[in-house]
Scaffold this motif. Structure first.
Motif, short mmCIF file in Angstrom:
data_model
loop_
_atom_site.label_atom_id
_atom_site.label_comp_id
_atom_site.label_asym_id
_atom_site.label_seq_id
_atom_site.Cartn_x
_atom_site.Cartn_y
_atom_site.Cartn_z
N PHE A 267 12.55 -2.91 5.10
CA PHE A 267 13.11 -2.11 4.01
C PHE A 267 14.51 -2.57 3.62
CE2 PHE A 267 9.76 0.36 5.74
CZ PHE A 267 9.27 1.11 4.68
N GLY B 18 0.82 -1.21 0.00
CA GLY B 18 0.00 0.00 0.00
C GLY B 18 0.85 1.26 0.00
N LEU B 19 2.15 1.10 -0.26
CA LEU B 19 3.03 2.28 -0.27
C LEU B 19 2.91 3.04 -1.58
CD1 LEU B 19 6.28 0.88 1.42
CD2 LEU B 19 4.63 2.50 2.37
N ARG C 279 11.33 -4.88 14.25
CA ARG C 279 10.31 -3.82 14.23
C ARG C 279 9.06 -4.31 13.51
NH1 ARG C 279 12.38 1.35 11.34
NH2 ARG C 279 12.38 -0.08 9.59
N ALA C 280 9.27 -5.08 12.40
CA ALA C 280 8.13 -5.59 11.66
C ALA C 280 7.40 -6.67 12.47
CB ALA C 280 8.58 -6.15 10.32
N PRO D 85 -1.33 1.46 3.57
CA PRO D 85 -0.72 0.58 4.57
C PRO D 85 -1.75 0.19 5.64
CG PRO D 85 0.66 2.50 4.18
CD PRO D 85 -0.64 2.76 3.50
N ASP E 225 17.00 -0.71 2.68
CA ASP E 225 18.06 0.10 3.32
C ASP E 225 17.81 0.23 4.81
OD1 ASP E 225 15.89 1.72 3.34
OD2 ASP E 225 16.81 3.41 2.36
N ALA F 85 15.95 1.54 6.87
CA ALA F 85 15.07 2.63 7.31
C ALA F 85 14.98 2.72 8.82
CB ALA F 85 13.67 2.49 6.70
N LEU F 86 16.15 2.72 9.46
CA LEU F 86 16.18 2.92 10.91
C LEU F 86 16.43 4.39 11.21
CD1 LEU F 86 18.43 -0.08 11.96
CD2 LEU F 86 15.95 0.01 11.79
N MET F 87 15.85 4.87 12.30
CA MET F 87 16.06 6.27 12.68
C MET F 87 17.43 6.37 13.35
SD MET F 87 12.30 7.02 14.22
CE MET F 87 12.36 5.61 15.29
N ARG G 294 -0.24 -5.77 7.74
CA ARG G 294 0.99 -5.92 6.95
C ARG G 294 2.13 -5.13 7.59
NH1 ARG G 294 -1.26 -3.01 2.44
NH2 ARG G 294 -2.88 -2.73 3.99
N ALA G 295 3.34 -5.66 7.52
CA ALA G 295 4.52 -4.92 8.01
C ALA G 295 5.62 -5.06 6.98
CB ALA G 295 4.97 -5.46 9.36
N PHE G 296 6.37 -3.99 6.82
CA PHE G 296 7.34 -3.91 5.73
C PHE G 296 8.77 -3.89 6.30
CE2 PHE G 296 9.35 -2.23 1.92
CZ PHE G 296 8.56 -2.71 0.89
#
Lengths: 268, 277
Positions: free
Chosen positions: A96, A69-70, A161-162, A88, A98, A100-102, A92-94
């Protein structure tokens, strides 16, 4: 190994008796004048790991992001657990490519971030995050920052995280492509254990044939642009064997070879 | 701050515990600081030599300037001058920071605001502000308001434009991550975009502060001589060159220390992960 040819796709799209988590119906995607995906029909069986494999530019990541849904599809629809996807959703969990960590947040906050966005209290979400940090093998690293971790460890954070948001469907976009080879092997083995343990539906994008055969219950091979389903393969590999035995298994090697023969014509 | 260096030093001490090495160890711990001091020392030495040649009768030696600096520090003339100079600076920077960061973020988030406001700041940033200061005097007189306006005109554009670029270039992968975990628009702005943009926003604040110093000195030299601008103008007119140079050095010193303090604050408060590396 079971090879389901493109002609038989329609039949294969409805695996008799097995429960379907994600349905892809007539998905097409145009980027301006470029046709990225053309009439994709697919079913993703529940509790299995299905891989989207193909040459670069075949639209496999695009398809995954449409399922997530992105990005919107140009035509067709996606149904997850029977419900049409418009963006989204919590089921569902994505993960990434790369990570995509803060960079400004610790491992703990990164893993708990999905729960933080849902407004869950701090103690509750940290307890859940701590469990998944342990499950992906990062116990003891809760207070580290992403730049202090290796590529493999960072992607474990992304995976935790997912998992933490407890979605039914996990979408992994080339999760190991930025991880070095040795760490990748170990990570693949750990992922298979997690697939077994978590009983979730995994949709996995990769360009590595070995990775696809090693990890998947079902491999969907997409052709070059415009992406269409070229082949569907179910590697019937005995996963109770040790990881090293699987990598030497004849049927594993045959499947890798067969996929390579099919993909060769798309490589320049 | 020097924690890793100390850990490094103590591990070396285990291998080599003699007293002779302890001085070397302590020196190597602060190597960067030593080089910086050496560089400043060399500059002062060249200054002293150039002043003694002398290259100009209006160019005092370093030691004369240092003496004047100490005298002016202790007789209270610096304190009185900065009490005046800092007023328009602090007010102007505070206003520029609030408006600049706010407008910058809004421009970064909204194409409409960008279209409406960004060109004004781009023109303002490119314009030679010293030429506009007589115009300010013409409209707003010679008081605090005019000087504060001079500070704002120099500081605001760079702060706003940095904020705008920082927000516009927020890491798209993190934004997509927040979206995929169903973050709301406000969560996306507050938890991802602003933290991700904060280093560049802060760089803008540092540049804005530096520009503010230029603005306030320009105002004090061009509008009416007050504060530190008055010290410079007055001592030049009576040919007290050491005092005039001491005043110039003092404003450089104040500006450098303020900027360093802002940088240290940024590292402490906004970027905890940078401190450890």
């Amino acid at each position: 190994m079971r090879n389901i040819t493109a002609q038989a796709t329609a039949a294969a799209a409805m695996p008799a008796g097995s429960d379907v988590a994600v349905e892809v119906r007539g998905i097409a995607k145009m980027y301006n004048e470029v046709e990225a995906l053309r009439s994709i029909d697919l079913d993703f069986p529940r509790g299995k790991l299905t891989t989207l494999l193909g040459p670069s530019g075949c639209g496999k990541t695009t398809l995954l992001k449409i399922i997530a849904g992105l990005i919107p599809a140009t035509a067709g629809e996606i149904r997850v657990n029977g419900k049409v996807v418009t963006g989204p959703g919590p089921e569902r969990a994505f993960v990434f490519q790369d990570f995509a960590l803060m960079p400004w947040a610790t491992v703990m906050r990164n893993v708990a971030f999905g729960l933080e966005l849902k407004g869950m209290g701090k103690d509750e979400r940290q307890a859940i995050a701590a469990r998944y940090i342990g499950e992906v093998g990062l116990a003891g690293f809760e207070d580290k920052y992403p730049h202090e971790l290796s590529g493999g460890m960072r992607q474990r954070v992304g995976l935790a995280r997912a998992f933490a948001v407890n979605a039914d469907v996990l979408l992994l976009d080339e999760p190991f492509s930025a991880v070095d080879e040795q760490n990748r092997r170990k990570f693949q083995e750990d992922l298979l254990e997690l697939v077994e343990k978590e009983k979730k539906t995994f949709i996995f994008v990769t360009h590595s044939i070995e990775e696809a055969v090693y990890c998947s219950d079902r491999i969907i091979i997409l052709s070059r642009r415009p992406g269409r389903i070229a082949q569907i393969i179910e590697p019937e590999i005995d996963r109770s064997a040790s990881p090293d035995a699987i990598r030497r298994d004849q049927s594993y090697l045959d499947t890798v070879e067969e996929i390579w023969q099919g993909l060769k014509r798309y490589v320049d | 701050m020097s924690l890793p260096a100390q850990a490094n030093g103590s591990s070396r001490a285990v291998h080599n515990p003699e007293a002779s090495s302890s001085l070397w160890r302590r020196l190597s711990e602060h190597r960067a600081a030593l080089w910086r001091i050496a560089s400043i020392g060399l500059f002062f030495l060249i200054w002293e030599i150039a002043g003694r040649i002398p290259i100009s009768f209006a160019f005092p030696t370093f030691l004369e300037t240092l003496r004047a600096f100490l005298v002016m520090t202790f007789d209270g003339s610096f304190a009185a001058a900065y009490a005046e100079t800092l007023q328009p600076l602090v007010i102007g920077i505070a206003i520029s920071a609030v408006i600049g960061v706010g407008v910058g973020i809004v421009m970064g988030l909204s194409r409409f605001a960008e279209w409406l406001v960004a060109p004004v700041f781009i023109v303002l940033q490119a314009a030679p502000m010293a030429a506009l200061i007589p115009l300010i005097t013409f409209v707003y007189g010679i008081g605090l308001l005019a000087k504060t306006l001079a500070v704002i005109m120099l500081a605001l554009p760079v702060i706003a434009l940095n904020g705008y670029k920082a927000v516009r270039n927020a890491n798209p992968s993190l934004v997509a991550m927040c979206y995929s975990f169903q973050g709301t628009r406000w969560q996306r702005i507050a938890k991802i975009i602003i933290p991700d943009a904060s280093p560049v926003i802060f760089a803008g604040l540092r540049l804005g502060l530096a520009a503010g110093f230029i603005g306030v000195i320009l105002a004090e030299l061009l509008i009416t001589p007050t504060g530190i601008g008055d010290l410079i103008t007055y001592h030049r007119s009576v040919a007290d060159y050491p005092e005039m140079y001491a005043a110039v050095v003092s404003i450089i010193l104040v500006s450098t220390l303020t900027l360093s303090a802002l940088e240290a604050f940024e590292l402490r408060v906004l970027r905890p992960e940078k401190r450890r590396s």
